[in-house]
Write an enzyme that holds these catalytic residues in place. Structure first.
Site, mmCIF file in Angstrom:
data_model
loop_
_atom_site.group_PDB
_atom_site.id
_atom_site.type_symbol
_atom_site.label_atom_id
_atom_site.label_comp_id
_atom_site.label_asym_id
_atom_site.label_seq_id
_atom_site.Cartn_x
_atom_site.Cartn_y
_atom_site.Cartn_z
ATOM 1 N N TYR A 135 0.846 -1.188 0.000
ATOM 2 C CA TYR A 135 0.000 0.000 0.000
ATOM 3 C C TYR A 135 0.889 1.249 0.000
ATOM 4 O O TYR A 135 2.125 1.162 0.024
ATOM 5 C CB TYR A 135 -0.956 -0.020 1.182
ATOM 6 C CG TYR A 135 -2.000 -1.103 1.071
ATOM 7 C CD1 TYR A 135 -2.883 -1.138 -0.016
ATOM 8 C CD2 TYR A 135 -2.120 -2.091 2.036
ATOM 9 C CE1 TYR A 135 -3.841 -2.131 -0.133
ATOM 10 C CE2 TYR A 135 -3.071 -3.093 1.932
ATOM 11 C CZ TYR A 135 -3.939 -3.111 0.846
ATOM 12 O OH TYR A 135 -4.880 -4.094 0.736
ATOM 13 N N GLY A 161 -6.518 -14.081 12.230
ATOM 14 C CA GLY A 161 -7.423 -13.498 11.255
ATOM 15 C C GLY A 161 -8.427 -14.484 10.722
ATOM 16 O O GLY A 161 -9.570 -14.560 11.167
#
Length: 673
Positions: free
Chosen positions: A181, A325
């Site tokens: 990112y 997760g």
């Protein structure tokens, strides 16, 4: 801050609280930010979001970090749908969310992010921005290098978004500085080719992150925790390694309270969204390096499924918090089950990356889970029992049959499961004998234990002939007889396939001879079919230094794979120097080799020590018409589910198995929950 723990075999450490800048996390388990594609078109929280996160908070998760929110829409948007926190109109719904998290006992964080070159202009309608003109992944869009004015604007966006998160009631904010990112695109020499004050030296490449964190701190004050997520090791040639990232982090450590230590980038997604074969906690040593270097709490992640693995990470001092997760997608009550002393009931994620990662990133679908078809309300179906005594017979003990049997028994049915083989598991059981598939083997074993806990009468060595089924006086019959390998009418195939002493196997025969593979080292084996099963076989052969020829009639391999597993298999193909023959068909099978025919060439004979034929599966339905006729003749409905309908994936089988509840509702045996 220096923290040390004694080693232990209990789970006492992961249940201890941790206080960071006034935020007290009730235990050491973190739900990390993971995209869901649940957001509305306007970037707001949906009802699905609320239900999804509420279930994980009710399940005891200590800290829930909401999936990454956009700081600058649309330029910085990521994915098909993304939450926004770049405007005050997002505040009311976000405040309702944090109230809900706190009522359920969890701390609430939010990850703020700018996608940079990872944004898709086809979705955003805007040009992508980055440090330089390098795409975030091979074949991606080339971004526009940012001007100083644009850099300053992004810094302000991060600060305003952090302040908005604080106003919305979040307990902390996390700045995303990893995973290809924008902020990572400045940190990484793979992406950052600038020659101004934001490029070149580590100090310059860290400059944007430092400016963002300084602005965030100025907006939220001194009593609000800030976490930073980094790709500690990019695991790519020319990228930042652990020692490089530690040097970069040193420039901004003064603004950071928690280091969330991850790894990898977009080109090697299989190490970012961990492929199944990576062990529990495989990157915890990276977190330990940050912990020792900066003396601050760290979060580690990486396929952690087992409570004892999480406990070891905390007890050994590798990290202070463990992020689970996909494991919390599969079982939202992971922490609660540990706390209540029933860890054997945890539904362990198999790291298949199909319903979560592939749905979200590649297919643009909302996330789902292969082994939990109810990710929004989890086990709530168990509260609504059948209203009258109900007997269910399930024929076939693969994933579909086991799920149907367990679900029916958990709502009060008397269930008998008839399995033709020596143990339940169906055709998946054979593929799961490959060592790299140990998580699936564990899932099958746990599915059997779950069925037994629910009271299912499992009878192995018994097929589902109508007389045997009707002798149980069922009110509902579920046919889940699965599938068997396809054996097309190719010269020599049926004469050799899975015969005693033959050199040609299906996946079933190969699984039974798996111990022989070590003796094939340095010799040639042929795998026909480059779908999921064929590639699993290829991987096992490469792991044992067997020379592999991979034959696929389609022009590309792995068409049925999720994106993470596909990257994994491409890596294995390169590592094993596999001879890949696409657009090539199997023409003949002989004991000493096979004849293959390229679409545009002459037939070729390939000598081999062994051949594995993986040309797909076919439904097993030979006795189904009679079963339906006999059962419906006496008023007993028959469901047909799983691969006996059409061979597909485990996610389809499990979803259809849970569909037994709908059938019970329609029969009037159980009221809708």
């Amino acid at each position: 801050m220096t923290i040390s723990y004694a080693q232990t075999t209990t789970t006492t450490q992961i249940l201890q609280p941790l206080t960071v800048r006034g935020m007290t996390i009730p235990n050491r388990i973190v739900m990390p930010p993971m995209g869901t594609n649940f957001a509305t078109a306007g970037g707001e929280l949906s009802d699905e979001h609320m239900a999804y996160y509420r279930e994980r908070a009710r399940g005891g998760t200590g800290l829930i970090i909401m999936e990454n929110v956009c700081v600058d829409h649309p330029t910085g948007s990521n994915g098909y749908t993304q939450l926004r926190l770049d405007n005050d109109h997002c505040l009311p719904r976000m405040f309702a969310f944090t109230e809900m998290m706190h009522r359920c006992g969890s701390m609430a964080g939010v990850q703020i992010n700018h996608a940079g070159a990872s944004a898709d202009p086809a979705l955003t309608g805007a040009a992508t921005l980055s440090s330089s003109d390098v795409p975030s992944k091979p074949g991606g869009h080339a971004p526009t290098p940012m001007t100083l004015e644009q850099i300053g604007h992004v810094v302000e966006c991060f600060g305003r978004t952090a302040r908005r998160a604080q106003r919305a009631g979040f307990d902390m904010v996390e700045v995303h500085g990893g995973h290809s990112y924008l902020l990572n695109q400045f940190l990484s020499p793979l992406y950052n080719h600038r020659t101004d004050e934001y490029g070149g030296s580590p100090r310059n490449r860290a400059r944007l992150l430092v400016e963002v964190l300084r602005e965030v701190r100025s907006q939220v004050g001194e009593r609000f925790p800030i976490s930073v997520r980094l790709s500690a090791d990019e695991l790519l040639d020319g990228g930042n390694r652990l020692e490089d990232t530690l040097a970069l982090a040193a420039h901004c450590d003064e603004y950071v309270d928690i280091w969330n230590v991850s790894a990898a980038e977009n080109p090697n997604l299989q190490y970012q969204i961990d492929m199944a074969r990576l062990p529990d906690g495989w990157r915890s040593t990276m977190a330990r390096a940050f912990r020792e270097e900066f003396g601050k709490p760290t979060i580690t992640s990486g396929n952690v499924r087992d409570p004892q693995a999480a406990e070891r990470i905390i007890a050994d001092g590798d990290a202070d918090l463990v992020a689970i997760g996909r494991g919390l997608i599969a079982d939202p009550w992971w922490v609660r089950k540990v706390r209540e002393g029933r860890p054997e009931e945890i539904l362990h994620c198999i790291s298949c990356n199909i319903g979560c990662a592939d749905h979200r990133i590649r297919q643009g679908r909302p996330i789902r889970c292969t082994i939990n078809p109810s990710i929004l309300d989890n086990e709530s179906y168990r509260a609504t029992k059948v209203s009258v005594p109900t007997r269910v017979v399930v024929v076939g003990g693969g994933p579909a049959g086991l799920e149907a049997a367990s679900s029916a028994a958990e709502v009060g049915c008397a269930v008998t499961l008839l399995e033709r083989g020596e143990q339940p598991g169906g055709s998946v059981r054979h593929a799961a004998r490959l060592p790299a598939k140990w998580r699936i083997a564990k899932y099958l074993d746990e599915s059997v234990l779950r069925a037994r806990r629910a009271g299912v009468d499992i009878r192995t060595g018994q097929s589902g002939e109508p007389d045997r089924v009707l002798a149980e006086h069922p009110d509902l019959v579920v046919n889940a007889t699965g599938g068997l390998p396809v054996a097309p009418p190719i010269t020599g195939l049926r004469e050799h396939l899975d015969r005693p002493g033959s050199t040609v196997s299906s996946i079933i025969g190969f699984a039974s001879r798996i111990d022989e593979v070590a003796r094939w080292r340095g010799r040639r084996a042929v795998v026909v079919g480059a779908g999921a099963v064929g590639l699993d076989v290829m991987e096992h052969l490469v792991d044992h230094d067997v020379q592999v020829v991979l034959v696929e009639r389609l022009p590309a391999i792995g068409n049925d794979l999720d994106m993470v597993t596909r990257l994994q298999m491409l890596e294995v193909l390169e590592r094993g120097d596999v001879d890949v023959r696409v657009s090539t068909s199997l023409a003949e099978v002989r004991e000493e080799g096979v004849v293959v025919r390229p679409a545009d060439g002459e037939p070729e004979f390939i000598e081999m020590v062994h051949g594995v034929i993986c040309l797909g599966m076919r439904p097993v339905t030979s006795g189904l018409p009679e079963l339906i006729e006999r059962c419906t003749g006496v008023g007993v409905p028959v469901m047909n589910i799983g691969d006996s309908v059409r061979p597909r994936k485990i996610i389809d089988a499990v979803r259809e198995g849970r569909g037994v509840l709908k059938a019970l509702n329609e029969l009037g045996r159980r009221a809708e929950a």
